[in-house]
Design a protein around this motif. Structure first.
Motif, short mmCIF file in Angstrom:
data_model
loop_
_atom_site.label_atom_id
_atom_site.label_comp_id
_atom_site.label_asym_id
_atom_site.label_seq_id
_atom_site.Cartn_x
_atom_site.Cartn_y
_atom_site.Cartn_z
N ASP A 1 10.48 -2.75 -0.81
CA ASP A 1 11.73 -2.46 -1.52
C ASP A 1 12.95 -2.69 -0.64
N ILE A 2 12.81 -2.49 0.67
CA ILE A 2 13.93 -2.73 1.59
C ILE A 2 14.29 -4.22 1.57
N MET B 1 2.51 -2.70 -4.62
CA MET B 1 3.58 -2.63 -3.65
C MET B 1 3.07 -3.09 -2.30
N ARG B 2 3.97 -3.70 -1.55
CA ARG B 2 3.60 -4.21 -0.24
C ARG B 2 4.52 -3.64 0.84
N ALA B 3 4.07 -3.82 2.07
CA ALA B 3 4.87 -3.42 3.23
C ALA B 3 4.63 -4.44 4.33
N ILE B 4 5.56 -4.48 5.27
CA ILE B 4 5.45 -5.35 6.43
C ILE B 4 5.33 -4.46 7.66
N ILE B 5 4.33 -4.75 8.48
CA ILE B 5 4.12 -4.03 9.74
C ILE B 5 4.36 -5.03 10.86
N THR B 6 5.25 -4.69 11.79
CA THR B 6 5.46 -5.54 12.96
C THR B 6 5.01 -4.78 14.20
N VAL B 7 4.40 -5.52 15.11
CA VAL B 7 3.91 -4.94 16.36
C VAL B 7 4.38 -5.83 17.51
N ILE B 8 5.01 -5.21 18.50
CA ILE B 8 5.49 -5.95 19.67
C ILE B 8 5.17 -5.14 20.91
N GLY B 9 4.71 -5.83 21.94
CA GLY B 9 4.44 -5.15 23.20
C GLY B 9 3.62 -6.00 24.15
N SER C 1 -0.42 -0.33 -2.54
CA SER C 1 -0.47 0.23 -3.89
C SER C 1 -1.61 1.24 -4.08
N LYS C 2 -2.67 1.15 -3.29
CA LYS C 2 -3.80 2.08 -3.41
C LYS C 2 -3.93 2.99 -2.18
N ALA C 3 -2.86 3.07 -1.40
CA ALA C 3 -2.90 3.89 -0.18
C ALA C 3 -3.20 5.34 -0.51
N SER C 4 -4.00 5.96 0.34
CA SER C 4 -4.40 7.35 0.12
C SER C 4 -3.41 8.36 0.71
N ILE C 5 -2.37 7.87 1.37
CA ILE C 5 -1.32 8.74 1.90
C ILE C 5 0.03 8.15 1.53
N PRO C 6 1.09 8.97 1.52
CA PRO C 6 2.43 8.44 1.24
C PRO C 6 2.85 7.41 2.30
N PHE C 7 3.71 6.48 1.89
CA PHE C 7 4.18 5.43 2.78
C PHE C 7 4.78 5.99 4.07
N SER C 8 5.59 7.04 3.96
CA SER C 8 6.25 7.61 5.15
C SER C 8 5.23 8.13 6.16
N GLU C 9 4.13 8.70 5.68
CA GLU C 9 3.09 9.19 6.59
C GLU C 9 2.37 8.03 7.26
N LEU C 10 2.12 6.96 6.53
CA LEU C 10 1.51 5.77 7.13
C LEU C 10 2.41 5.21 8.23
N ALA C 11 3.69 5.09 7.92
CA ALA C 11 4.64 4.57 8.90
C ALA C 11 4.68 5.45 10.15
N ASP C 12 4.69 6.77 9.96
CA ASP C 12 4.70 7.70 11.09
C ASP C 12 3.42 7.58 11.92
N ARG C 13 2.30 7.44 11.24
CA ARG C 13 1.01 7.32 11.95
C ARG C 13 0.97 6.06 12.80
N LEU C 14 1.44 4.95 12.24
CA LEU C 14 1.47 3.69 12.99
C LEU C 14 2.45 3.76 14.16
N THR C 15 3.60 4.39 13.95
CA THR C 15 4.58 4.55 15.03
C THR C 15 3.97 5.35 16.17
N THR C 16 3.29 6.43 15.83
CA THR C 16 2.67 7.29 16.85
C THR C 16 1.60 6.53 17.64
N VAL C 17 0.76 5.80 16.95
CA VAL C 17 -0.27 5.02 17.63
C VAL C 17 0.38 3.97 18.53
N GLY C 18 1.44 3.36 18.05
CA GLY C 18 2.16 2.39 18.87
C GLY C 18 2.68 3.01 20.16
#
Length: 89
Positions: A81-82, A1-9, A51-68
């Motif tokens: 999937d979206i 499984m894949r995901a897309i991460i976008t960063v703007i700033g 596909s081999k992430a050690s945390i659930p996708f939602s937690e990864l997304a939240d972590r990246l949002t917080t760091v952003g």
């Protein structure tokens, strides 16, 4: 499984390093990266393999949002999937 991460700033040293370090921390493999700097604005799109992430996708997304937010950036993480759902007739 894949995901897309976008960063703007606002451009600053270490954006790519910070995002890729978080990915590595959770066993998320960076597959492809494209980035542009338009005057003083930074824009990046990163495709990652979760596909081999050690945390659930939602937690990864939240972590990246917080760091952003801490860095004054907008980081959005979208599951593959979206995209598949949006383009499936």
């Amino acid at each position: 499984m894949r995901a897309i991460i976008t960063v703007i700033g606002k451009d600053m040293v270490g954006i790519l390093a910070k995002v890729s370090t978080i990915c590595a921390e959770y066993d998320v493999n960076v597959v492809e990266v494209t980035q542009s700097i338009l005057q003083d604005l930074f824009a990046m799109i990163m495709m990652v393999d979760i596909s081999k992430a050690s945390i659930p996708f939602s937690e990864l997304a939240d972590r990246l949002t917080t760091v952003g937010q801490e860095m004054g950036l907008t980081i959005h993480t979208m599951h593959e999937d979206i995209f598949n759902s949006m383009h499936h007739v």
